[in-house]
Design an enzyme around this catalytic site. Structure first.
Site, short mmCIF file in Angstrom:
data_model
loop_
_atom_site.label_atom_id
_atom_site.label_comp_id
_atom_site.label_asym_id
_atom_site.label_seq_id
_atom_site.Cartn_x
_atom_site.Cartn_y
_atom_site.Cartn_z
N ASP A 16 0.83 -1.21 0.00
CA ASP A 16 0.00 0.00 0.00
C ASP A 16 0.86 1.26 0.00
O ASP A 16 1.95 1.27 0.57
CB ASP A 16 -0.90 -0.04 1.25
CG ASP A 16 -2.03 0.95 1.17
OD1 ASP A 16 -2.26 1.54 0.10
OD2 ASP A 16 -2.69 1.14 2.20
N HIS A 33 2.54 3.33 -9.02
CA HIS A 33 2.43 1.88 -9.20
C HIS A 33 3.67 1.33 -9.92
O HIS A 33 4.12 0.23 -9.65
CB HIS A 33 1.15 1.53 -9.98
CG HIS A 33 -0.10 1.89 -9.24
ND1 HIS A 33 -0.32 1.54 -7.93
CD2 HIS A 33 -1.19 2.61 -9.62
CE1 HIS A 33 -1.48 2.01 -7.54
NE2 HIS A 33 -2.03 2.66 -8.54
N LEU A 127 10.99 -20.35 -4.98
CA LEU A 127 9.95 -19.52 -4.36
C LEU A 127 8.62 -19.65 -5.09
O LEU A 127 8.57 -19.60 -6.32
CB LEU A 127 10.40 -18.04 -4.42
CG LEU A 127 9.38 -17.02 -3.92
CD1 LEU A 127 9.27 -17.07 -2.40
CD2 LEU A 127 9.77 -15.60 -4.36
C1 FPP Z 1 -1.99 0.14 -3.29
O1 FPP Z 1 -1.53 1.48 -3.27
C2 FPP Z 1 -1.47 -0.56 -4.45
C3 FPP Z 1 -2.23 -1.10 -5.45
C4 FPP Z 1 -3.71 -1.02 -5.47
C5 FPP Z 1 -1.61 -1.75 -6.61
C6 FPP Z 1 -0.39 -2.58 -6.35
C7 FPP Z 1 0.38 -2.71 -7.59
C8 FPP Z 1 1.74 -2.74 -7.67
C9 FPP Z 1 2.63 -2.77 -6.52
C10 FPP Z 1 2.46 -2.70 -8.97
C11 FPP Z 1 1.94 -3.51 -10.06
C12 FPP Z 1 2.29 -4.91 -9.94
C13 FPP Z 1 1.53 -5.87 -10.49
C14 FPP Z 1 1.92 -7.30 -10.37
C15 FPP Z 1 0.29 -5.50 -11.23
P1 FPP Z 1 -2.59 2.65 -3.35
O2 FPP Z 1 -2.77 3.03 -4.77
O3 FPP Z 1 -3.85 2.25 -2.65
O4 FPP Z 1 -1.85 3.81 -2.57
P2 FPP Z 1 -2.53 4.98 -1.74
O5 FPP Z 1 -3.24 4.33 -0.59
O6 FPP Z 1 -1.37 5.82 -1.32
O7 FPP Z 1 -3.46 5.71 -2.69
#
Ligand code: FPP
Length: 239
Positions: A16, A33, A127
């Site tokens: 997150d 992301h 893994l």
């Molecule tokens: C949460 O941060 C993250 C996500 C919803 C997406 C996670 C994706 C990745 C780490 C990269 C892509 C990798 C793949 C395998 C697709 P948030 O956007 O909720 O952050 P915030 O709470 O600060 O808005």
């Protein structure tokens, strides 16, 4: 110091804070992301190196569809980019990839890349890297309940056959013989599970850090494991 003899077998991560990382830099969210994907690559590599057996990451939840079309397509494009750039390394480092979640409704392009990843890593013995994609824990449990009800209606099982083991087997994790996580880590300072592996995390240790996911490093991953190792796990029993 981390004890390399007591590495948790299964680590789950709620990655997150990508959005906030980007906002802090006045960048579009998808850049957050992108940085998050880079952090994920490092953690996958490091987890394999230190002997974690299963690593499960929350990449896209059933609720994430509420985000803008731009952000959603940005995340799936990153997934395609990830497979294109990493598949060789995943194979070389003996990583086996699995998907948790219903990916049947994703675009043909995404499905094709995912299938290719699953096929080319399926015999790997290092893994086990599980990507939760269009995953929601309640949805997973409802699907399990439905499949049990269907089998009961067909007379294949009776109510007496239903126990924790049978239920677990019908979850995405059980279908792929993935054990329950020992440790769940959430970055970015939020202290909640957000519909992630609610059944499977029943006895997991939880480690929360304020670090935003793109800034989470292998060093901090080791720190999280050190915190895990300092905990006293009793599984409801007494010492
Ligand atoms: C949460 O941060 C993250 C996500 C919803 C997406 C996670 C994706 C990745 C780490 C990269 C892509 C990798 C793949 C395998 C697709 P948030 O956007 O909720 O952050 P915030 O709470 O600060 O808005």
């Amino acid at each position: 110091m981390i004890d390399y003899e007591r590495i948790p077998a299964h680590v789950a991560i709620i990655m997150d804070g990508n959005g906030r990382w980007a906002e802090k830099r006045k960048l579009p969210r998808v850049m957050g992301h992108n940085a998050g994907m880079k952090a994920m690559k490092e953690i996958v590599r490091h987890a394999g190196e230190i002997g974690v057996e299963y690593l499960t990451v929350y990449a896209f939840s059933t609720e994430n569809w509420k985000r803008s079309e731009e952000e959603v397509s940005g995340i799936f494009n990153l997934l395609i980019k990830y497979v294109d750039s990493e598949l060789k390394e995943l194979c070389d480092s003996n990583v086996k990839v699995s998907i948790l979640g219903d990916w049947s409704g994703l675009s043909d392009k995404v499905k094709e890349k995912l299938q290719m990843t699953l096929d080319s890593t399926k015999n790997n013995t290092g893994l086990k890297f599980n990507i939760a994609l269009n995953y929601g824990s309640r949805d997973e449990m409802v699907r399990a309940a439905k499949s049990i009800a269907e089998d009961a209606a067909l007379g294949k099982i009776t109510a007496d056959d239903v126990d924790e083991k049978l239920f677990s087997k019908r979850l995405y994790t059980g279908q792929q013989e993935i054990p329950d996580p020992d440790l769940v880590i959430r970055t970015s300072g939020e202290i909640r599970l957000s519909n992630f592996l609610l059944w499977q995390l029943a006895y997991a240790e939880m480690v929360f850090t304020d670090t935003l996911w793109p800034d989470y490093t292998p060093e901090e991953f080791e720190k999280s494991i050190e915190i895990f190792q300092s905990r006293d796990r009793r599984f409801g029993g007494r010492k």
